[in-house]
Design a protein around this motif. Sequence first.
Motif, PDB file in Angstrom:
ATOM      1  N   HIS A 246       0.835  -1.207   0.000  1.00 40.60           N
ATOM      2  CA  HIS A 246       0.000   0.000   0.000  1.00 40.60           C
ATOM      3  C   HIS A 246       0.869   1.257   0.000  1.00 40.60           C
ATOM      4  CE1 HIS A 246       1.158  -0.545   4.195  1.00 40.60           C
ATOM      5  NE2 HIS A 246       0.970   0.761   4.362  1.00 40.60           N
ATOM      6  N   ASP A 248       0.619   4.823   2.109  1.00 44.10           N
ATOM      7  CA  ASP A 248      -0.183   5.442   3.164  1.00 44.10           C
ATOM      8  C   ASP A 248      -0.946   6.626   2.549  1.00 44.10           C
ATOM      9  OD1 ASP A 248       1.366   3.647   4.646  1.00 44.10           O
ATOM     10  OD2 ASP A 248       1.438   4.979   6.378  1.00 44.10           O
ATOM     11  N   HIS A 300       4.649   0.125  -0.192  1.00 45.32           N
ATOM     12  CA  HIS A 300       5.423  -0.714   0.724  1.00 45.32           C
ATOM     13  C   HIS A 300       4.524  -1.796   1.296  1.00 45.32           C
ATOM     14  CE1 HIS A 300       3.883   2.653   3.238  1.00 45.32           C
ATOM     15  NE2 HIS A 300       3.750   1.732   4.187  1.00 45.32           N
TER      16      HIS A 300
HETATM   17 FE   LIG Z   1       2.229   1.964   5.630  1.00 45.52          FE
END
Ligand SMILES: [Fe+2]
Length: 422
Positions: A246, A248, A300
Amino acid sequence: MAAPSLHVSGAKMSKSDRRLLRKHNKFKINFARRKDVHISDIPTQHLLVNNGGLGNNVQREQLLSVFEPFGRVTSLVMEQDQPYAFVSYSSIPEALAACTAIHGCLVKALQTVPSAQDVQLFLTYVDRVPDVAMPSSGLPEGLVMIRDFVSEDEEQVFLQCVDWDSSDSQLSEGAHLTLKHRRVKHYGYEFMYGINNVDPDRPLEQGIPHECDQFLDRLMALGCLNQRPDQLTVNQYKPGQGIPVHVDTHSAFEDGIVVLSLGSQAIMDFKGPKGEHFPVMLPRRSLAVMLGPSRYQFTHGIMPRKSDVMPVQSASGDSLTLSRRDTRTSFTFRILRRGPCHCCYREQCDSQTPHGSQVCTRRLQGHFSDTRHSPWPRVVEFLKQLPLGALVADVGCGNGKYLSINPGIHMVRVLELSWLKS
Ligand SMILES: [Fe+2]
Ligand SMILES: O=C(O)CCC(=O)C(=O)O
């Protein structure tokens, strides 16, 4: 460790020896597809060790302990995910001795998990050992890594300050859909997995624990963050657990995402928009600060594995080994964003795509948002299973909690039922 007599003629072979020979021949046929290493009919100093590879959860040190008693091991090459390894000795007689003693043996030393079966090693002579392709050792642009950022004593203080018992009641409903594979606790603000966002108007009762104060002072002294983090997510992973790939959410957090790894190492995979891949080892007690591209552009994630493949340097050259994971607890400190994101990574930015701007309007709504911020799990499930490009009208969408559930579908947002009537 008693070796079965493989060198006897077919007629005298036992049933189990014949089975062993069949297995071994099958492996040799498959291996012959490799063009860089060839099986040799006569003894050489190089051995191909079937079942002794990283793909069988065999560790480098374990394999060495099996082969070193028979001579001077000059090279041990292990390749990522392969079920075999290569061992070279300094002379042919040493390889011959190892082959005679080890071939076909069940080796207890190679057990990596309590439930694992003994590993039966099959040995074959080969003409050479291959060069090992090392995983990329670089870092994605903007990622800062600092080893040993906290001491072992500090690590214990951090681990003990998490009150896991109060975490479940605190999470909003959507969280349980996404968190089957790890334990999570939020401080300061809840990161709501149903909408992948935070509500800045709903701070949690529990702020960041005071045990983190000194750490945060030291972090700020590094000078890479503009503001002191006000949100903390603690993730706890058992061996075999991970976190999906994902980015953030841009609209939720500012630049500078700080990950402190405790209890165990893990490899975090960073992937860039052009297919770049950086497997980054996060050692125990290390700090990782994601800035710029590594925060905004690269995804990540942590593969749900029980061990990680790591490069090692030894007298016999570079190779790979496995490092077993223990329970890993990560402290992820973030700075809440109060307003849309204006980064230059538009493709990954939920504030700068039509879909993203809808998510931002969610924050303009007051009481409704306060009382209905949790997505309903069944609705989340429904949205997630829709095909790419599906069109959905969210009539009376309130705080927009469903808008970011499935980025592959088009959501038409209708704030009030009265709008529809008019
Ligand atoms: Fe994250
Ligand atoms: O556990 C980690 O190291 C990372 C956690 C993470 O990426 C997140 O919570 O967004």
